[in-house]
Scaffold this motif. Structure first.
Motif, PDB file in Angstrom:
ATOM      1  N   HIS A 186       0.819  -1.220   0.000  1.00 42.90           N
ATOM      2  CA  HIS A 186       0.000   0.000   0.000  1.00 42.90           C
ATOM      3  C   HIS A 186       0.852   1.269   0.000  1.00 42.90           C
ATOM      4  O   HIS A 186       0.556   2.245   0.683  1.00 42.90           O
ATOM      5  N   THR A 187       1.922   1.233  -0.777  1.00 44.06           N
ATOM      6  CA  THR A 187       2.783   2.410  -0.942  1.00 44.06           C
ATOM      7  C   THR A 187       2.827   2.846  -2.404  1.00 44.06           C
ATOM      8  O   THR A 187       3.789   3.470  -2.840  1.00 44.06           O
ATOM      9  N   SER A 188       1.786   2.524  -3.145  1.00 42.10           N
ATOM     10  CA  SER A 188       1.740   2.819  -4.580  1.00 42.10           C
ATOM     11  C   SER A 188       1.404   4.262  -4.894  1.00 42.10           C
ATOM     12  O   SER A 188       1.690   4.755  -5.986  1.00 42.10           O
ATOM     13  N   GLY A 189       0.748   4.947  -3.973  1.00 40.78           N
ATOM     14  CA  GLY A 189       0.273   6.297  -4.226  1.00 40.78           C
ATOM     15  C   GLY A 189      -1.136   6.359  -4.782  1.00 40.78           C
ATOM     16  O   GLY A 189      -1.631   7.448  -5.103  1.00 40.78           O
ATOM     17  N   LEU A 190      -1.819   5.211  -4.875  1.00 41.50           N
ATOM     18  CA  LEU A 190      -3.198   5.210  -5.356  1.00 41.50           C
ATOM     19  C   LEU A 190      -4.154   5.614  -4.233  1.00 41.50           C
ATOM     20  O   LEU A 190      -3.892   5.380  -3.051  1.00 41.50           O
ATOM     21  N   LYS A 191      -5.272   6.205  -4.616  1.00 43.83           N
ATOM     22  CA  LYS A 191      -6.260   6.600  -3.612  1.00 43.83           C
ATOM     23  C   LYS A 191      -6.945   5.361  -3.037  1.00 43.83           C
ATOM     24  O   LYS A 191      -6.886   4.268  -3.623  1.00 43.83           O
ATOM     25  N   PRO A 192      -7.616   5.501  -1.908  1.00 43.65           N
ATOM     26  CA  PRO A 192      -8.157   4.325  -1.224  1.00 43.65           C
ATOM     27  C   PRO A 192      -9.257   3.593  -1.973  1.00 43.65           C
ATOM     28  O   PRO A 192      -9.353   2.367  -1.878  1.00 43.65           O
ATOM     29  N   TRP A 193     -10.089   4.316  -2.754  1.00 43.04           N
ATOM     30  CA  TRP A 193     -11.354   3.709  -3.163  1.00 43.04           C
ATOM     31  C   TRP A 193     -11.947   4.492  -4.322  1.00 43.04           C
ATOM     32  O   TRP A 193     -11.643   5.672  -4.512  1.00 43.04           O
ATOM     33  N   MET A 194     -12.773   3.840  -5.107  1.00 39.87           N
ATOM     34  CA  MET A 194     -13.557   4.490  -6.161  1.00 39.87           C
ATOM     35  C   MET A 194     -14.949   3.878  -6.155  1.00 39.87           C
ATOM     36  O   MET A 194     -15.083   2.665  -5.924  1.00 39.87           O
ATOM     37  N   PRO A 195     -16.003   4.649  -6.419  1.00 41.64           N
ATOM     38  CA  PRO A 195     -17.368   4.090  -6.451  1.00 41.64           C
ATOM     39  C   PRO A 195     -17.635   3.369  -7.768  1.00 41.64           C
ATOM     40  O   PRO A 195     -18.436   3.809  -8.590  1.00 41.64           O
ATOM     41  N   LEU A 196     -16.986   2.239  -7.965  1.00 42.33           N
ATOM     42  CA  LEU A 196     -17.098   1.516  -9.233  1.00 42.33           C
ATOM     43  C   LEU A 196     -18.539   1.129  -9.529  1.00 42.33           C
ATOM     44  O   LEU A 196     -18.998   1.188 -10.673  1.00 42.33           O
ATOM     45  N   TRP A 197     -19.247   0.713  -8.482  1.00 45.53           N
ATOM     46  CA  TRP A 197     -20.601   0.171  -8.671  1.00 45.53           C
ATOM     47  C   TRP A 197     -21.574   1.210  -9.211  1.00 45.53           C
ATOM     48  O   TRP A 197     -22.517   0.865  -9.924  1.00 45.53           O
ATOM     49  N   SER A 198     -21.329   2.492  -8.898  1.00 45.53           N
ATOM     50  CA  SER A 198     -22.289   3.520  -9.290  1.00 45.53           C
ATOM     51  C   SER A 198     -21.842   4.378 -10.467  1.00 45.53           C
ATOM     52  O   SER A 198     -22.693   4.925 -11.183  1.00 45.53           O
ATOM     53  N   ASP A 199     -20.523   4.489 -10.671  1.00 48.58           N
ATOM     54  CA  ASP A 199     -20.037   5.442 -11.669  1.00 48.58           C
ATOM     55  C   ASP A 199     -19.668   4.828 -13.010  1.00 48.58           C
ATOM     56  O   ASP A 199     -19.376   5.560 -13.963  1.00 48.58           O
ATOM     57  N   TRP A 200     -19.657   3.502 -13.094  1.00 46.58           N
ATOM     58  CA  TRP A 200     -19.358   2.827 -14.365  1.00 46.58           C
ATOM     59  C   TRP A 200     -20.390   1.728 -14.595  1.00 46.58           C
ATOM     60  O   TRP A 200     -20.882   1.112 -13.639  1.00 46.58           O
ATOM     61  N   PRO A 201     -20.721   1.434 -15.850  1.00 47.74           N
ATOM     62  CA  PRO A 201     -21.906   0.611 -16.123  1.00 47.74           C
ATOM     63  C   PRO A 201     -21.712  -0.903 -16.085  1.00 47.74           C
ATOM     64  O   PRO A 201     -22.695  -1.629 -15.958  1.00 47.74           O
ATOM     65  N   ASP A 202     -20.481  -1.378 -16.223  1.00 45.03           N
ATOM     66  CA  ASP A 202     -20.292  -2.832 -16.294  1.00 45.03           C
ATOM     67  C   ASP A 202     -18.899  -3.201 -15.802  1.00 45.03           C
ATOM     68  O   ASP A 202     -18.057  -2.331 -15.523  1.00 45.03           O
TER      69      ASP A 202
END
Length: 410
Positions: free
Chosen positions: A189-205
């Motif tokens: 967890h030292t990649s510099g990526l953010k913790p989370w993204m709302p995949l379920w709601s913001d992308w369709p598949d």
């Protein structure tokens, strides 16, 4: 925020340490039975014998004082009932404690299903489902350990190298300057990526959700910060799937659960198992109602229930087998899933530059806030948002597993 399960596993771990100091009465009993006195201040070195398999013993037969263990189990059960107007910490829990190849406590308490909605309305009492020793739990982020083991297996096979850029295997991951992020940085967890993204709601598949994870822009240069991120393990899961041409569910089954005979562990449990599964949260958005028998994590759910960061269901017994396999140096019951060197790397701190965030290759290390009295620089563990916790202490050859449904109903 600390969950009830994390408090409980810390208490359980402390109970194991306290139990190692025998009272005069139990010490005499142990000596009379030919049992050497167990002492946590005389640590083991190296791994347990590869032939060690778990057997059930009373604490006294294992050379331990039973009182701290009994007190811990009573406290865990007590947290399942309201205190005045305060909601219980969780509806129910299953606790399993092991020491030196011996299971010294198994306890199921409370309820796997108790509530009807997110407001905490209780179901009619006849519909409450008691917690059982073999209750199956949504392990949430404890699933990350399974993905990490698969990555280590790929390293053992020479398919990847720890310090290799992830973009070598996933070219799309190089987007937005991520071309130098390594496999190790995702695992720690030292990649510099953010913790989370709302995949379920913001992308369709599923395809667009995976593409969004690979395309995400970092929030800091790799190796400069510690940020716990689901995206790290989602990415690693995709990497392993594309390398092998197999889904994580198939890989976990073939490489981990079948060899270790973890018969109740996997993704997307069959509907026939629902009576044995602990309910989790009542979800209004997305409108899933009471989540029971399906993965709780919305992103894992939107990816078909199989993802690198969440989705595994398991029992306390199966997790005990996994814990003992780590204490044995990567093997259990004659079946090896990891080399001893890989186990050492998974429990070696790669994050010395980030005080308080010790992390091996997949396992969190030395987190006293939930590891309690078992915490040490090499103590390994993980927690899951649903209320699941596992702590493995190599120096005392002990483990503490507390699985709860702390998100039931909200």
């Amino acid at each position: 925020m600390r969950s009830g399960a994390r408090v409980a596993v810390a208490f359980a771990g402390a109970a194991l340490v306290g139990a190692s100091l025998l009272t005069p009465a139990t010490a005499l009993t142990a000596v009379a039975r030919g049992i050497p006195e167990a002492r946590f201040d005389r640590p083991f070195t190296g791994f347990a014998s590869p032939s060690t398999v778990l057997t059930d013993r009373t604490p006294v037969d294992a050379g331990l004082d039973p009182k701290p263990i009994d007190d811990a189990l009573a406290s865990i059960a007590g947290w399942e009932e309201p205190s005045g107007a305060t909601h219980p910490l969780y509806a129910g829990a299953v606790t399993l404690l092991g020491h030196d190849g011996q299971v010294v406590a198994r306890e199921a308490s409370g309820y796997a299903l108790r509530y009807a909605d997110g407001a905490g309305t209780e179901l009619p009492r006849a519909e409450w489902v008691p917690m059982r020793g073999d209750t199956i739990f949504d392990m949430a982020s404890v699933s990350k350990l399974f993905t990490s083991i698969l990555v280590m297996q790929q390293i053992e096979r020479g398919a990847i190298r720890l310090e290799e850029p992830v973009a070598t295997f996933l070219p799309a991951f190089a987007a937005h300057g991520k071309g130098s992020i390594t496999v190790r940085q995702l695992l720690t967890h030292t990649s510099g990526l953010k913790p989370w993204m709302p995949l379920w709601s913001d992308w369709p598949d599923k395809a667009s959700r995976i593409a969004a994870v690979l395309d995400v822009a970092p929030t800091s240069p790799p190796g400069t910060t510690y940020v716990y991120s689901d995206l790290n393990l989602i990415t690693l899961g995709v990497m392993v799937e594309r390398q092998t041409g197999k889904g994580l569910d198939q890989l976990v089954r073939e490489r981990i659960t079948n060899p270790l005979r973890m018969k109740d562990t996997g993704y997307n449990p069959d509907a026939s198992l629902k009576p044995r599964i602990a309910a989790t949260e009542f979800e209004a958005s997305p409108p899933r109602g009471m989540v029971w028998g399906e993965v709780h994590d919305e992103n894992a759910w939107s990816l078909g229930g199989v993802a690198g960061h969440a989705g595994v269901f398991s029992t306390a017994q199966d997790m005990a087998v996994l814990a003992q396999s780590m204490l044995n140096g990567g093997t259990y019951g004659g079946h090896r899933i990891l080399s001893p060197d890989s186990v050492v790397k998974m429990t070696t701190n790669y994050n010395a530059a980030f005080a308080g965030n010790s992390h091996g290759l997949g396992f969190e290390l030395d987190q006293r806030w939930y590891m309690g009295g078992l915490a040490s620089p090499t103590t390994a563990g993980h927690t899951g948002y649903t209320g699941t916790s596992i702590v493995i202490d190599n120096m005392s050859r002990s483990f503490a597993i507390v699985l709860s449904n702390r998100v039931h109903p909200s």
